[in-house]
Motif scaffolding. Sequence first.
Motif, PDB file in Angstrom:
ATOM      1  N   ALA A   1       0.970  -0.973   0.106  1.00  0.00           N
ATOM      2  CA  ALA A   1      -0.189  -0.101   0.278  1.00  0.00           C
ATOM      3  C   ALA A   1       1.213   1.702  -0.103  1.00  0.00           C
TER       4      ALA A   1
ATOM      5  N   THR B   1       2.062  -2.884  -8.237  1.00  0.00           N
ATOM      6  CA  THR B   1       0.616  -2.670  -7.558  1.00  0.00           C
ATOM      7  C   THR B   1       0.199  -2.153  -9.572  1.00  0.00           C
TER       8      THR B   1
ATOM      9  N   ALA C   1      -2.355  -8.032  -4.294  1.00  0.00           N
ATOM     10  CA  ALA C   1      -3.794  -8.042  -3.736  1.00  0.00           C
ATOM     11  C   ALA C   1      -3.388  -7.270  -3.812  1.00  0.00           C
ATOM     12  N   GLU C   2      -2.554  -6.012  -3.615  1.00  0.00           N
ATOM     13  CA  GLU C   2      -2.588  -4.377  -4.157  1.00  0.00           C
ATOM     14  C   GLU C   2      -3.246  -3.785  -4.968  1.00  0.00           C
TER      15      GLU C   2
ATOM     16  N   ARG D   1      -4.773  -6.698  -7.518  1.00  0.00           N
ATOM     17  CA  ARG D   1      -6.412  -6.695  -7.339  1.00  0.00           C
ATOM     18  C   ARG D   1      -7.395  -5.829  -7.455  1.00  0.00           C
ATOM     19  N   ARG D   2      -6.741  -5.060  -5.800  1.00  0.00           N
ATOM     20  CA  ARG D   2      -7.749  -3.968  -5.187  1.00  0.00           C
ATOM     21  C   ARG D   2      -7.833  -3.070  -6.078  1.00  0.00           C
ATOM     22  N   THR D   3      -6.923  -2.502  -6.967  1.00  0.00           N
ATOM     23  CA  THR D   3      -6.991  -1.352  -7.651  1.00  0.00           C
ATOM     24  C   THR D   3      -7.115  -1.532  -9.463  1.00  0.00           C
TER      25      THR D   3
ATOM     26  N   PRO E   1      -9.160  -4.451 -10.750  1.00  0.00           N
ATOM     27  CA  PRO E   1     -10.010  -5.445 -10.387  1.00  0.00           C
ATOM     28  C   PRO E   1     -10.364  -5.814 -11.700  1.00  0.00           C
TER      29      PRO E   1
END
Length: 256
Positions: free
Chosen positions: A18, A55, A80-81, A83-85, A87
């Motif tokens: 992050a 990221t 994970a970051e 996939r969050r930003t 998708p």
Amino acid sequence: MTAPGPTARARSFNTAAAQYAANRPSYPPALLDAVEELAGRSLRGARVADIGAGTGMATGLLRARGSDVIAVEPGSGMAAEFRRTHPGVPLVRGDGNRLPLASASVDLLTYAQSWHWTDPARSIPEALRVLRPGGAIALWWNTSPADVPWIAEAGARQAAHFGIDIEADKKLDTHADAADPEGRLGLVPRTLRWSRRVPLDTHLANLGSHSMFLIDSEERRTAYFAEEREHVLKVFPDGIVEETYDVDLLVARTGA
């Protein structure tokens, strides 16, 4: 201080994904213009694999250019970051030494800040395997220009702190003879200068997201950044830092 190994440094990003995403610099539009020029094709409609996508900074820019992008990332925290930003972008776990991609499946491979984590003896054959005839490979890094006095002074402080010249090592990584020791690819270099203006806290968080600081002890890191804040404020007393970068770009085309 003994320099930590590359594996420990590479894994360190997973604990700071992050922070990385929020504070690291992106890349100027001129970079993708240069990639298109040197690759000899438009990015629009190209099937692109962004390797070591992190990221997704480069991935997002490629997608905005109209590329059909798939991302490859080894780290769980960075993935994970991502996939969050991002998708809607396909992401597979893997690295440049063993690409989880079919042979002759992509038009362009990009490695933004990631090629130096690979072993060219393995990553070059892998790149050539997955590229289609007439495809291209593009490697690039944001590097710190030593001809900007305050940046050179900051680099000297880092070198003293760690006992190694980090920026000099980074510059060596970006040379064609280091990226491709056997000269198999025929990499063509290009350098583009750009800058951004950010709050001091963003500048320090960006610096702290680099692997050498991430694996430093909390005590040493806290002391360093307290002193660094004072140094930088002497140059930028309003607390807005102008970070200057040279993007070192290497591009090679494969045979038709």
